[in-house]
Design a protein around this motif. Structure first.
Motif, mmCIF file in Angstrom:
data_model
loop_
_atom_site.group_PDB
_atom_site.id
_atom_site.type_symbol
_atom_site.label_atom_id
_atom_site.label_comp_id
_atom_site.label_asym_id
_atom_site.label_seq_id
_atom_site.Cartn_x
_atom_site.Cartn_y
_atom_site.Cartn_z
ATOM 1 N N PHE A 41 -1.754 12.526 11.024
ATOM 2 C CA PHE A 41 -0.460 12.054 10.553
ATOM 3 C C PHE A 41 -0.569 11.649 9.091
ATOM 4 O O PHE A 41 -1.638 11.302 8.606
ATOM 5 C CB PHE A 41 0.148 10.953 11.415
ATOM 6 N N SER A 42 0.574 11.726 8.393
ATOM 7 C CA SER A 42 0.638 11.416 6.965
ATOM 8 C C SER A 42 1.531 10.201 6.753
ATOM 9 O O SER A 42 2.623 10.112 7.331
ATOM 10 C CB SER A 42 1.186 12.608 6.174
ATOM 11 N N LEU A 43 1.051 9.280 5.939
ATOM 12 C CA LEU A 43 1.772 8.040 5.684
ATOM 13 C C LEU A 43 1.790 7.730 4.194
ATOM 14 O O LEU A 43 0.987 8.280 3.434
ATOM 15 C CB LEU A 43 1.111 6.866 6.426
ATOM 16 N N SER A 44 2.669 6.838 3.799
ATOM 17 C CA SER A 44 2.703 6.381 2.408
ATOM 18 C C SER A 44 2.925 4.869 2.385
ATOM 19 O O SER A 44 3.466 4.288 3.328
ATOM 20 C CB SER A 44 3.812 7.088 1.620
ATOM 21 N N ASP A 172 -3.947 -3.432 -3.221
ATOM 22 C CA ASP A 172 -2.889 -3.837 -2.296
ATOM 23 C C ASP A 172 -2.267 -2.623 -1.608
ATOM 24 O O ASP A 172 -1.930 -2.673 -0.419
ATOM 25 C CB ASP A 172 -1.810 -4.619 -3.040
ATOM 26 N N ALA A 173 -2.100 -1.532 -2.349
ATOM 27 C CA ALA A 173 -1.499 -0.327 -1.778
ATOM 28 C C ALA A 173 -2.380 0.256 -0.678
ATOM 29 O O ALA A 173 -1.886 0.651 0.388
ATOM 30 C CB ALA A 173 -1.264 0.709 -2.874
ATOM 31 N N GLY A 201 0.610 7.785 -6.790
ATOM 32 C CA GLY A 201 1.757 8.009 -7.665
ATOM 33 C C GLY A 201 2.180 6.685 -8.263
ATOM 34 O O GLY A 201 1.714 5.625 -7.864
ATOM 35 N N GLY A 202 3.072 6.716 -9.229
ATOM 36 C CA GLY A 202 3.552 5.482 -9.848
ATOM 37 C C GLY A 202 2.562 4.941 -10.856
ATOM 38 O O GLY A 202 1.780 5.664 -11.452
ATOM 39 N N GLY A 203 2.553 3.643 -11.030
ATOM 40 C CA GLY A 203 1.694 3.009 -12.023
ATOM 41 C C GLY A 203 2.518 2.194 -12.997
ATOM 42 O O GLY A 203 3.732 2.045 -12.863
ATOM 43 N N TYR A 204 1.860 1.672 -14.005
ATOM 44 C CA TYR A 204 2.522 0.785 -14.966
ATOM 45 C C TYR A 204 3.513 1.551 -15.826
ATOM 46 O O TYR A 204 3.206 2.602 -16.379
ATOM 47 C CB TYR A 204 1.476 0.123 -15.865
ATOM 48 N N THR A 205 4.722 1.022 -15.903
ATOM 49 C CA THR A 205 5.752 1.568 -16.784
ATOM 50 C C THR A 205 6.362 0.418 -17.563
ATOM 51 O O THR A 205 6.868 -0.534 -16.954
ATOM 52 C CB THR A 205 6.858 2.275 -15.978
ATOM 53 N N PRO A 206 6.304 0.460 -18.895
ATOM 54 C CA PRO A 206 6.881 -0.638 -19.675
ATOM 55 C C PRO A 206 8.359 -0.824 -19.360
ATOM 56 O O PRO A 206 9.091 0.143 -19.132
ATOM 57 C CB PRO A 206 6.682 -0.186 -21.129
ATOM 58 N N ALA A 207 8.785 -2.070 -19.343
ATOM 59 C CA ALA A 207 10.195 -2.356 -19.088
ATOM 60 C C ALA A 207 11.035 -1.832 -20.243
ATOM 61 O O ALA A 207 10.646 -1.938 -21.398
ATOM 62 C CB ALA A 207 10.408 -3.855 -18.924
ATOM 63 N N ASP A 236 2.050 3.667 -5.910
ATOM 64 C CA ASP A 236 2.336 4.291 -4.617
ATOM 65 C C ASP A 236 1.162 5.163 -4.196
ATOM 66 O O ASP A 236 0.584 5.879 -5.031
ATOM 67 C CB ASP A 236 3.604 5.144 -4.716
ATOM 68 N N VAL A 237 0.832 5.117 -2.912
ATOM 69 C CA VAL A 237 -0.246 5.950 -2.383
ATOM 70 C C VAL A 237 0.238 6.654 -1.125
ATOM 71 O O VAL A 237 1.142 6.180 -0.429
ATOM 72 C CB VAL A 237 -1.515 5.121 -2.061
#
Length: 245
Positions: A41-44, A172-173, A201-207, A236-237
């Motif tokens: 099974f695949s989860l995120s 944490d992810a 996926g994801g990561g730091y993005t400046p505001a 995200d993982v």
């Protein structure tokens, strides 16, 4: 005899080709069966950490008007030179000051039933500034306005080095992902055998910059009130797990 003899090799060849085609078509089916022998099974999931910013990016500008384009540009250059000098005096390094816009536009007066009337020209110069000492942010804005800046477009907070915050979010992810996998396994009566794939996926993005007047305020002595608040760093993982009864 010659006709029958000539047909025989062709029939043999056709049969051989048909057999080869059947074998070739059957191979993907066998491979597909092998791929589904295991139950997976695949989860995120995601991890998020909050951290105080240690830098800010502000947008400052100068607008000048004159009867001619050359005059508007000249006046603008004089005023912007003073603004940049004030930034440097406030402790902003030259590498943290970048021109982000320079425009000269004609100005018109529009009256009903009359052609537009040229009244002069307006020059605008915009710079983007990185402030690496947030304690100086309010006083820096004040210094530039005092030196001739006519617009303060927006402000955004960020991190000079987001690596530690990203790594904390990753941990944490993965914990959240593993907890979810254990829950699904128990609920379905399976046991997790191994982790097959893991992706991020994801990561730091400046505001994004926001208008200064819309910010929450914290009083700073003799300077424009600003508030840095907190930044959210999210990772995200996703993963695929192999299961067994």
């Amino acid at each position: 005899m010659s006709r029958a003899a000539s047909l025989a090799p062709a029939s043999v060849l056709a049969s051989a080709l048909a057999g080869a085609l059947l074998t070739a078509v059957a191979l993907p089916a066998h491979a597909e069966d092998a791929a589904f022998r295991a139950t997976t099974f695949s989860l995120s999931a995601f991890g998020e950490t909050k951290v105080a910013p240690d830098m800010a990016t502000i947008s400052l500008g100068v607008q000048t008007d004159a009867p001619t384009a050359a005059g508007a540009l000249s006046a603008n250059a004089t005023q912007m030179t003073k603004v940049i000098a004030a930034l440097k005096k406030a402790g902003i390094a030259e590498r943290d000051i970048q021109t982000s816009g320079l425009n000269v536009n004609p100005q018109y007066v529009y009256e009903q039933n009359l052609p537009p009337k040229l009244t002069g020209y307006q020059a605008s110069n915009q710079v983007t500034v990185q402030v690496r000492d947030l304690a100086k942010l309010g006083s820096t804005v004040d210094a530039t306005v005092g030196a001739g800046a006519t617009t303060v477009g927006g402000i955004g907070f960020g991190l000079q080095n987001p690596q530690a915050a990203e790594d904390a979010a990753r941990v944490d992810a993965v914990k959240a992902l593993q907890a979810k996998a254990d829950l699904y396994a128990r609920a379905t009566g399976y046991k997790i055998m191994r982790l097959v794939t893991l992706g991020e996926g994801g990561g730091y993005t400046p505001a994004p910059p926001m208008p200064i007047y819309a910010m929450a305020k914290r009083e700073m002595a003799d300077s424009t009130p600003v508030a840095a608040g907190e930044l959210k760093v999210r990772v995200d993982v996703s993963a695929t797990y192999e299961l067994a009864k």
